[in-house]
Motif scaffolding. Structure first.
Motif, mmCIF file in Angstrom:
data_model
loop_
_atom_site.group_PDB
_atom_site.id
_atom_site.type_symbol
_atom_site.label_atom_id
_atom_site.label_comp_id
_atom_site.label_asym_id
_atom_site.label_seq_id
_atom_site.Cartn_x
_atom_site.Cartn_y
_atom_site.Cartn_z
ATOM 1 N N ALA A 279 2.397 1.952 -3.475
ATOM 2 C CA ALA A 279 1.427 2.596 -4.365
ATOM 3 C C ALA A 279 1.269 4.066 -4.003
ATOM 4 O O ALA A 279 1.186 4.938 -4.884
ATOM 5 N N GLU A 280 1.240 4.351 -2.708
ATOM 6 C CA GLU A 280 1.119 5.743 -2.260
ATOM 7 C C GLU A 280 2.313 6.570 -2.731
ATOM 8 O O GLU A 280 2.162 7.714 -3.175
ATOM 9 N N ALA B 32 -6.179 -6.387 -4.470
ATOM 10 C CA ALA B 32 -7.603 -6.685 -4.610
ATOM 11 C C ALA B 32 -7.867 -7.984 -3.856
ATOM 12 O O ALA B 32 -7.369 -9.045 -4.242
ATOM 13 N N ARG C 77 -1.127 -6.099 -7.912
ATOM 14 C CA ARG C 77 -0.876 -5.410 -9.180
ATOM 15 C C ARG C 77 0.358 -4.530 -9.047
ATOM 16 O O ARG C 77 0.554 -3.873 -8.023
ATOM 17 N N ASP D 252 1.968 7.214 -6.552
ATOM 18 C CA ASP D 252 0.887 8.165 -6.797
ATOM 19 C C ASP D 252 1.341 9.579 -6.435
ATOM 20 O O ASP D 252 1.013 10.552 -7.127
ATOM 21 N N LEU E 246 0.826 -1.210 0.000
ATOM 22 C CA LEU E 246 0.000 0.000 0.000
ATOM 23 C C LEU E 246 0.858 1.256 0.000
ATOM 24 O O LEU E 246 0.562 2.235 -0.686
ATOM 25 N N PRO F 240 -1.904 1.905 -13.517
ATOM 26 C CA PRO F 240 -3.345 1.666 -13.679
ATOM 27 C C PRO F 240 -3.910 2.208 -14.986
ATOM 28 O O PRO F 240 -4.942 1.731 -15.460
ATOM 29 N N ARG G 240 -5.634 7.409 -12.819
ATOM 30 C CA ARG G 240 -6.257 6.758 -11.675
ATOM 31 C C ARG G 240 -5.238 6.436 -10.604
ATOM 32 O O ARG G 240 -4.064 6.204 -10.893
ATOM 33 N N ARG G 241 -5.687 6.389 -9.369
ATOM 34 C CA ARG G 241 -4.799 6.008 -8.270
ATOM 35 C C ARG G 241 -4.579 4.503 -8.305
ATOM 36 O O ARG G 241 -5.435 3.729 -8.729
ATOM 37 N N ARG G 242 -3.424 4.108 -7.847
ATOM 38 C CA ARG G 242 -3.085 2.687 -7.827
ATOM 39 C C ARG G 242 -3.875 1.955 -6.752
ATOM 40 O O ARG G 242 -4.032 2.459 -5.643
ATOM 41 N N GLN G 243 -4.336 0.775 -7.094
ATOM 42 C CA GLN G 243 -4.990 -0.130 -6.150
ATOM 43 C C GLN G 243 -4.176 -1.415 -6.175
ATOM 44 O O GLN G 243 -4.486 -2.355 -6.920
#
Length: 384
Positions: A133-134, A154, A165, A137, A130, A169, A148-151
């Motif tokens: 990704a932050e 999932a 992932r 971004d 997490l 994105p 889009r922001r990364r997720q």
């Protein structure tokens, strides 16, 4: 320290092929740690496309033949270290560390290192994913990348699985960019495996490609089933694996960065120094300022029994109590070099309930009281 050519180019090097050990390396190299020469050729073409001297680069990385020349096409393998050196050299030449999963624009040298420092103190794999990704971004905001922001995660609780992932994105990958995307996925698999000190327990690997060769090549590489024709390139692992503890620290990270990207592309490079001692040190280090974990707590975090923990540490010439004492001693010596910290404050920072317990422990470690040690430091400074 990591780089791949900008994503629009379609001649990226693929991850090492799984049958590397069964074929004869071309240049001087270990059969257990070589990779297809076409991977090197792919990067050399990028060198040429950007107007750099290929022969000069070959000399810099220590490769004594040009694999792009027809006369050398019979050589099909090179040592992985050669590829690693070329990777690093290309990063220097292009001044770009964007290897397909960060942002559309180039990422300046040092981006990967800063990302690692940003996540190295995370407690678990979930937190590290997490925060990664932050980080990217946040970088994208300064490059007007938008999107889009990364997720990165999932969760699939009905199947007790989590999907990881790593792609952008807004550009999740397609069949045309498969070589680059597969390489990124393998590197991230290696990186997060290093972070937790073990191979990620993969359930399966998803690729957008429909090419059956991708399945044959990558199943042995990842050690997990490969499913083709999927919506995106990603890793699937058990949900519980997201709680694997991060066992690396800033010290082991510095060692890792010195040799990157070699540990991320080599099939034989170890994820750490091979010792349980370093993993235990990292877990204890993360708990300073609170009640330190018991041997059972550490064993649970490492998914082993307390008996196995004690036995393996003994084999490495150590013990849990000795590690805990040595780490506390090192921290105390470091804190006492800061005159702005009162001894009572240091005791609290180290998790002691009162200053008296800290004094007794410190005298046992050094033969001196904290005050005596601090006075000796001051006298040495005056004498120097």
């Amino acid at each position: 320290l990591l780089n791949a050519p900008p994503r629009p180019r379609r001649d990226h090097a693929a991850a090492p092929e799984p049958d590397a050990v069964n074929r004869q390396p071309g240049a001087a190299g270990d059969r257990q740690d070589s990779m297809p020469v076409k991977a090197v050729c792919s990067l050399l073409r990028v060198v040429s496309q950007h107007g750099h001297d290929v022969d000069e680069v070959l000399q810099t990385i220590g490769l004594d033949f040009n694999p792009l020349l027809p006369a050398n096409q019979h050589i099909d393998r090179v040592p992985t270290k050669i590829y690693s050196r070329l990777y690093r050299q290309l990063m220097v030449l292009l001044q770009d560390e964007a290897f397909g999963m960060m942002v559309p624009e180039r990422s300046p040298p040092g981006t990967f290192r800063m990302m690692c420092l940003f996540i190295i103190h995370c407690k678990t794999l979930r937190q590290a994913l997490l925060r990664t990704a932050e980080f990217f971004d946040y970088c994208a905001r300064f490059q007007d990348a938008g999107g889009r922001r990364r997720q990165p995660i999932a969760e699939m609780p009905d199947h007790d699985l989590a999907l990881l992932r790593f792609s952008n994105p807004d550009n999740p990958g397609d069949a045309e960019s498969f070589a680059a995307d597969a390489s990124v996925l393998y590197m991230m698999y290696r990186f997060y495996s290093w972070l937790v000190g073990q191979n990620l327990p993969l359930h399966s690997v998803h690729f957008v490609s429909h090419d059956p060769r991708a399945q044959a090549q990558h199943e042995p590489l990842f050690g997990a089933p490969v499913e083709l024709g999927q919506p995106e390139n990603c890793l699937l692992l058990p949900l519980e694996a997201l709680e694997l503890p991060v066992v690396q620290n800033e010290s082991s990270l510095q060692t890792f960065l010195k040799s990157a990207p070699y540990p991320l592309i080599s099939r034989t490079a170890a994820f750490d120094d091979g010792t349980l001692t370093e993993k235990v040190r990292a877990i204890i280090n993360s708990e300073f300022g609170r009640e330190l974990p018991s041997a059972q707590d550490v064993a649970d975090a490492l998914n082993i029994s307390a008996r196995t923990l004690h036995r393996r540490l003994q084999r490495e010439g150590s013990s849990y109590q000795a590690l805990k004492d040595n780490l506390r001693k090192d921290a105390a010596l470091s804190y006492l070099q800061r005159p702005d910290l009162r001894i009572s404050t240091i005791a609290l920072l180290m998790g002691f309930q009162d200053s008296g317990a800290f004094h007794r422990s410190f005298k046992k470690w050094t033969g001196l009281s904290p005050g005596q040690y601090r006075r000796q430091l001051a006298e040495r400074e005056r004498g120097g």
